[in-house]
Write a protein that holds these residues in place. Sequence first.
Motif, PDB file in Angstrom:
ATOM      1  N   THR A  60      29.901  39.441  52.420  1.00  0.00           N
ATOM      2  CA  THR A  60      29.919  38.937  51.049  1.00  0.00           C
ATOM      3  C   THR A  60      31.336  38.583  50.609  1.00  0.00           C
ATOM      4  O   THR A  60      32.252  39.394  50.748  1.00  0.00           O
ATOM      5  N   PRO A  61      31.539  37.378  50.056  1.00  0.00           N
ATOM      6  CA  PRO A  61      32.861  37.007  49.556  1.00  0.00           C
ATOM      7  C   PRO A  61      33.326  37.955  48.448  1.00  0.00           C
ATOM      8  O   PRO A  61      32.513  38.526  47.723  1.00  0.00           O
ATOM      9  N   LYS A  62      34.638  38.093  48.323  1.00  0.00           N
ATOM     10  CA  LYS A  62      35.210  38.951  47.288  1.00  0.00           C
ATOM     11  C   LYS A  62      35.723  38.104  46.124  1.00  0.00           C
ATOM     12  O   LYS A  62      36.343  37.061  46.336  1.00  0.00           O
ATOM     13  N   VAL A  63      35.457  38.608  44.915  1.00  0.00           N
ATOM     14  CA  VAL A  63      35.811  37.871  43.699  1.00  0.00           C
ATOM     15  C   VAL A  63      36.783  38.687  42.860  1.00  0.00           C
ATOM     16  O   VAL A  63      36.525  39.859  42.566  1.00  0.00           O
ATOM     17  N   CYS A  64      37.891  38.055  42.492  1.00  0.00           N
ATOM     18  CA  CYS A  64      38.891  38.685  41.626  1.00  0.00           C
ATOM     19  C   CYS A  64      38.840  38.001  40.260  1.00  0.00           C
ATOM     20  O   CYS A  64      38.892  36.768  40.164  1.00  0.00           O
ATOM     21  N   VAL A  65      38.724  38.795  39.207  1.00  0.00           N
ATOM     22  CA  VAL A  65      38.644  38.262  37.845  1.00  0.00           C
ATOM     23  C   VAL A  65      39.958  38.523  37.122  1.00  0.00           C
ATOM     24  O   VAL A  65      40.459  39.650  37.094  1.00  0.00           O
TER      25      VAL A  65
END
Length: 219
Positions: A60-65
């Motif tokens: 799963t790709p990682k998402v930074c907010v």
Amino acid sequence: MSLNLDAIVRAVEEAKAKAKRRRFVQTYELIVRFKDFDVKNQNNRFNITVTLPHPLQGKTPKVCVLATGAMVLAAKEANADAILTREDIEKLAGNKKEIRKLANSYDYFVATPDLMVLIGRVMGQILGPRNKMPEVVQPNADIKAVIDRLKRSVRVRVKDQPQVMCKVGTESMDPKQVAENIAAVLDEILKKVRPEQLGEVSVKLTMGPPVTFSPLSTK
């Protein structure tokens, strides 16, 4: 001209059959080469994010907010992989090593509009060339929906070669799911190139040989 899902499924199954078993979960990779396609023409270069029908299990790709205000709490509740506030970004100023580490650690960045100027100044020189400048989301956006979408997405990009390569599944997935992911990617590619510009199309597992197939239906 439509896509031949049955032919894609057969190619996925053949790629799995030809690959040796490994001690790790291998990833399916789609390789599409173009013909009569001038990459020096900027109009031919594209960089798109494709939402897959099925998430990449175990990859799963990682998402930074990057956010302020209520979005920070919403991102935490939405299980963002990382959250940076205005203060966090300001502390990164001049620290190229740490910014590169962030850029390499996360697949996608999302930010509220009020932070974009700061992000451009502090992180733009590193995120920009990697095509990882944040997707802008409004403060009242459903950040969980945005994160869920990106975690089911892959980046499809033409760089300096007339081809694209991207992950489309893992060997633990059902072949039809992988095939449907491939079809989703090809659908988006065919919005950028003409069918006759599709050259060799192949799929392979990480350590396996490529299997070439014709994805278009002749009917």
